[in-house]
Design an enzyme around this catalytic site. Structure first.
Site, mmCIF file in Angstrom:
data_model
loop_
_atom_site.group_PDB
_atom_site.id
_atom_site.type_symbol
_atom_site.label_atom_id
_atom_site.label_comp_id
_atom_site.label_asym_id
_atom_site.label_seq_id
_atom_site.Cartn_x
_atom_site.Cartn_y
_atom_site.Cartn_z
ATOM 1 N N ASP B 16 0.895 -1.369 0.179
ATOM 2 C CA ASP B 16 0.011 -0.085 0.019
ATOM 3 C C ASP B 16 0.945 1.222 -0.107
ATOM 4 O O ASP B 16 0.607 2.199 -0.932
ATOM 5 C CB ASP B 16 -0.821 0.199 1.403
ATOM 6 C CG ASP B 16 -2.019 -1.081 1.075
ATOM 7 O OD1 ASP B 16 -2.027 -1.561 0.049
ATOM 8 O OD2 ASP B 16 -3.049 -0.990 2.044
ATOM 9 N N ARG B 96 1.045 6.248 17.277
ATOM 10 C CA ARG B 96 0.893 7.466 16.313
ATOM 11 C C ARG B 96 1.534 8.795 16.394
ATOM 12 O O ARG B 96 2.223 9.214 15.698
ATOM 13 C CB ARG B 96 -0.555 7.580 16.112
ATOM 14 C CG ARG B 96 -1.280 6.397 15.434
ATOM 15 C CD ARG B 96 -0.399 5.486 14.546
ATOM 16 N NE ARG B 96 -1.057 4.299 13.936
ATOM 17 C CZ ARG B 96 -0.784 3.514 13.099
ATOM 18 N NH1 ARG B 96 0.661 3.494 12.972
ATOM 19 N NH2 ARG B 96 -1.559 2.588 12.678
ATOM 20 N N ASP B 125 -6.518 6.442 12.744
ATOM 21 C CA ASP B 125 -5.189 6.715 12.767
ATOM 22 C C ASP B 125 -4.832 8.170 12.155
ATOM 23 O O ASP B 125 -3.859 8.817 12.233
ATOM 24 C CB ASP B 125 -4.498 5.734 12.231
ATOM 25 C CG ASP B 125 -4.311 4.585 13.018
ATOM 26 O OD1 ASP B 125 -4.311 4.693 14.337
ATOM 27 O OD2 ASP B 125 -4.332 3.208 12.749
ATOM 28 N N SER B 180 -6.813 -6.647 8.682
ATOM 29 C CA SER B 180 -5.952 -5.503 8.736
ATOM 30 C C SER B 180 -5.038 -5.492 10.028
ATOM 31 O O SER B 180 -6.086 -5.856 11.163
ATOM 32 C CB SER B 180 -6.971 -4.375 8.679
ATOM 33 O OG SER B 180 -6.192 -3.269 8.811
#
Lengths: 406, 406, 406, 406
Positions: B16, B96, B125, B180
């Protein structure tokens, strides 16, 4: 001290409260009414009658309060997800206001002017009994023998028994344990003895309501709990009354090694104390309630509940069940539970309670929106940009003015 | 769209983000700087270099951030006992802001005017990356390809790869899972696939970081964690750096079937989503930290922490790490940790984390006062009467005026 | 854009919303339904009918919502003592959900598929209208012209009027003021113009609903407000409907120079803005409600209300009136108001609201206990020692262990 | 009772505490050390020396604590915007911990084993003194004569004076008032007498520190307060020490009829009590601090402060200044004040404090963004749509599932 004519005593039938009967009669020259409740402590309450009679008690109350206990105290508290100090499920705390309420009701019925209990002056229970009593009948007199008398050692107590012909086999068998214990349908607790060293691990045979995870079955047990308005009402599809529900869960969960807790907690009277607890059914109910809320409760309602919860738990722990502030919080909590309906599937295995499924006609989980796959326009990802930009605006302005958040 | 000259991309080396490299180059006609961090996700980061080079990237950053991650993000958060919605240990959330911080630092070093990331427009996110970035560099431009492009299906993505000569074996092996996933030293998460049905129980081979309780050893593992100022610093007596501590705890706890969680949570962007998490070391640290606090923290400090906690957790979850309000809460929390020192003994067994001992030179547990035995006058039980009487006064006055709390 | 067939517009009859009528007709080729409400803004609403007709509107709603506004929105909010950021009485905020509710009701009645409003993209009102609308009818389409069109300056707007034959004397006279204003029974607000400099003091003739303290009478006005369940129901002994009560208080208080406020507030959309407000009656009601609560509300109920209040105020300010969390808080607040009955006597004088007396059959003020004189044993001073000793216990233990609180 | 050798008494020089000197000497056969502090109560403290000497006191402490009081107690509290029960500025509460601290310091210096004070057993002050003392010196003995002796009426007290040769003109002149009063630099308070009827309006000549609004000048006074890190440091451009600042503001504000308050409050010991207060300078400081915060404080920091404030105020009111929880809250508050710098312009007029301007180099008010005029792209109105849409998402999902928020 002759200003007391009649006193209602929370009477277990055990040695300590039997001594209290005699001590009250002697000290206050008053009539004693005994009140013994079955709140699911797992012992016969009927034998208390003969013991009370032997002590000359004329008015003897023996009540089965199990359904009221779970329905009107345990269930409302579990709607709040109440946990004290991150761990404790409030098993002892929640039973005390019910006892206080019954003591007052009996005082009203029998025309008693005082109540009495066997809680010590160091613990939380005296506070819970007495706050409840004062809130329901402000003029009541409370007699707490442990704060008054000088029978503060086993020896003086035994001497008193001998002198007053109190048979020592009144002694509750449970008390043969080196620990101070308390039990009701929600839990059993252990304090004192070796537990007073918080680095000491309790021996296996202290625990009474659950097997150890090691001794639990090698095969998991799956159950399904059905919820209505935030309360568990069915187990594996079968409708159960509150007390039966909790008793059944205790059995199933205890058999799977679930519900033991060992902690140091902060008492309302200002000291830390070590306690061990077994709350098998309650441990399952706590996880299950959160699980059903996770799909049926609005996010902000859930967060508000989470922020109010420590305060609610503290009120229950400290004995403020019958208070305006607990009622306010309960009103807010109950308002949130109208759609907390549905089914939770749980796996119980050697001490673990695992939520493995939740479903509800009132589910707010929207697969169409949450999906990683194509959502057919249910959610516009571009909205996220504006959402982030405006949420960031104040932070950007501050950064522009030279403020660092590092 | 030519207003972007250089963009720093959070680059995993997977398919990705490799597509994003090319897409940024094409769409914005700009230079791409890649940044790949080792935050303990359990995969080599060096291979990302060759892949980036193959995509024509000239400035490639590969950093080992594991110690900074645990020391400056995980540990402060655990001081707060932060749990989101009663269950989630915030494993993804806490990583994050660190990535955001590094992206901005690299943007500053390389003179980039934008950053980019591979998070979708539906998730938390994107919010966490972007709030962090805006807070640290308010004028930065953020490019979120998933909110902009039309490569929204696997097919269009593959077609794009073919057209632009992106080798599909770039594809991260991890992605062969139907889920995921996201991993760092604190946890690994699973979303999507069958999990989108909240009544579906995940199959055993989804889990990667822990054995099942069933498969865990039949013998318990005992460990001792040593705390200093609220942070774990020794394991079984050995001083360990933050990252080594967490990595080691992950291994030990994962081997004992500890740290799995399956829940439905509320995302900041407004939807509910199902997630499964493995947080082996973190699960141990959470229990241990509460245990050491239980003997070293003042009651009211502990209760204040408990009341602030949900708010702190929400801030971290929503991406407000670099905010004045998180810093205020952290200041309060850190103030409380000066005496949170000592040792916790834990038993790990088939999914269970059992606290079996705690001791500290800073212990506030005072055996002399708490004891059921004679306390030699350390505590005057008669004080309890006045304590209760005055705490009850307002309730008695209300009852006297006819108010009922039933 | 032809997916809209009919849109209900919150229509003031002023120039801006008249332009919006035409712009909606043109841009969406749809029918426009106008809705004009009397919420006590102090202007005739009937004239809006002719204006709407002149614009070709066929379905015209003109409603008197004053009683509903005060009874169902203002009064519940005042039970909470809601103040935003320590100062603002939420005059604009509380009117928006009512408008949103009426817009949706009319959309349902007329079969409209969209609603529209004249609020800008920078303010709070767009959020309040739209959150309310979405909460009540999730599939409704919202058209916010100020976020869409390019008529962003007075010049382009005037050019549009000329081109579309919109008579400029539609222009609301109020708008001749250099300020952006909003009014309803609770308040009138001023923004923009010179107020955008927060160091600039507004000129006297900006204010419209109150005289200055300087210009107020030299003699005070005394009034008595009677409360029932937390709501003001009588003024000087006369029962008044909610809207009449507020209108009357506005007149009396405004004449005494009461209710002006000048502040910088934080908008939900992320920026700070300067606003000036006149809330004459509300300012009196706020003081009076606290005064009647001061003698009738339990201490802990009052403190809980105080801790929840900022959150409640924020919800109202941000537009979450129709939300589960506001309803939860309201349930808690309303639970507390059952005994908030009685009379407050107030002195109004040149900007000052002075509480000079409160009395109630439900008073918890107990002169017998509070007195400095002999209380005949109503309160035992010796109880205080135990109360203090146990409250101090944790602090003493900590100090004994060497902890300093300096 | 001979276990006390030396006791430090908080000594005002008035009749009551003079009686206490003698009573302590008699009852405990111990040495008495007197401590008299100038905390700005507006009376000479030196005369207390001769009076103490006359009573045979050998160790006499007379301290000027005014700067310490304002700098280390009043200013930190005002950073929190602390108001108890919506009205009370905590003037008495905040002085008590300082007295407690000095009593303990003197006990340490003089080798005293006890402290004593003249507060009654019904009030808050005994709690504040004693909690402070116990927190700083856990083994200290506290003697509270009003809880012990039988001199509970004016008559018995006078008889004691006569018998022990205590000159009655020791009587503080202030005490000729029918009210019980307490004063320090922050405020003066009145309790008792006719005030015990909460419907009784105090007569004008009760008030001592301010003129009535009616008697205040017809011309307003404008002042400018300069703030640094949340504390007022300049008045009209002139740097002033904390105590001088407060004293000066008291004078200016009192002359303008500012700072009177008449309320019924809830005491920690459980009863409601009526109090009247004059806090002229504090009333100005409260408004000014909020005003400077309004332009310099981040929104969420401000809201967090507002939510913590009632709790902070309650801690101060209840006497927990020297506690871990107050320190935690202070840490959070102080963290927020780093940029609270700038100037507030105020208009004082007949009881009104009107903020008419605020400016700061650290202002977060961004005219470019807030403006109603063209903002040259500083803010993208289209972002608001996404912001609203995602904030509404949970509400829309709930509505889609049939939940009504009406």
């Amino acid at each position: 001290m002759s200003d007391v004519n009649k006193v209602v005593l929370a009477y277990s039938g055990g040695l300590d409260t039997s001594v209290i009967v005699r001590w009250l009669q002697e000290t206050y020259q008053c009539e004693v009414v005994t009140f013994t409740a079955d709140i699911g402590q797992g012992e016969e309450v009927e034998p208390a009658r003969a013991k009370a009679e032997a002590l000359g008690v004329k008015e003897i109350y023996i009540d089965d309060l199990r359904e009221e206990f779970v329905r009107d105290f345990v269930y409302p508290m579990f709607r709040a997800n109440a946990i004290y100090e991150g761990e404790y499920l409030l098993g002892t705390s929640i039973a005390r206001p019910l006892i206080a309420k019954r003591l007052i009701e009996i005082a009203n019925e029998t025309g008693a002017d005082a109540i009495s209990h066997g809680a010590t002056g160091k613990g939380n229970d005296q506070v819970r009994f007495e706050l409840g009593a004062y809130s329901l009948k402000p003029g009541i007199k409370v007699i707490a023998p442990w704060r008054e008398w000088d029978l503060t050692s086993r020896e003086t107590l035994m001497a008193y028994c001998e002198k007053h012909n109190i048979p020592v086999d009144f002694s509750n068998k449970k008390k043969k344990s080196p620990y101070s214990m308390d039990a009701n349908l929600l839990h059993i607790s252990y304090e004192g003895g070796n537990l007073e060293d918080p680095y000491w691990e309790p021996e296996e045979d202290m625990w009474r309501w659950s097997v150890s995870p090691e001794a639990a079955p090698d095969q998991p047990t799956y159950i399904e709990l059905g919820y209505r308005n935030g309360d568990p009402v069915t187990l594996n599809g079968e409708e159960l009354s509150p007390a039966t529900m909790l008793a059944t869960l205790n059995k199933i969960a205890g058999a799977n090694g679930i519900g033991r807790l060992d902690l140091v907690e902060n008492r309302y009277v200002g000291m830390k104390s070590r306690g061990c607890y077994e709350t098998p059914g309650g441990t399952v109910m706590m996880r299950a309630h959160r699980a059903i809320e996770s799909i049926t409760l609005d996010r902000e309602a859930a967060h508000l509940k989470d922020e109010l919860m420590p305060r609610y738990a503290k009120l229950v722990y400290n004995g403020y069940w019958f208070s305006p502030e607990r009622r306010m919080l309960q009103a807010a909590i109950d308002e949130s539970q109208a759609f907390v309906n549905g089914t939770v599937r749980l796996k119980l295995y050697k001490g673990n309670v695992v939520v493995v499924g939740r479903k509800s006609d009132n589910s707010l989980f929207d697969e169409a929106i949450a999906t990683f796959e194509d959502d057919a326009g249910a959610y516009n990802q571009k909205d996220a940009e504006g959402f982030i930009k405006l949420n960031a605006l104040r932070l950007r302005i501050a950064a522009n003015k030279g403020r660092s958040q590092l």
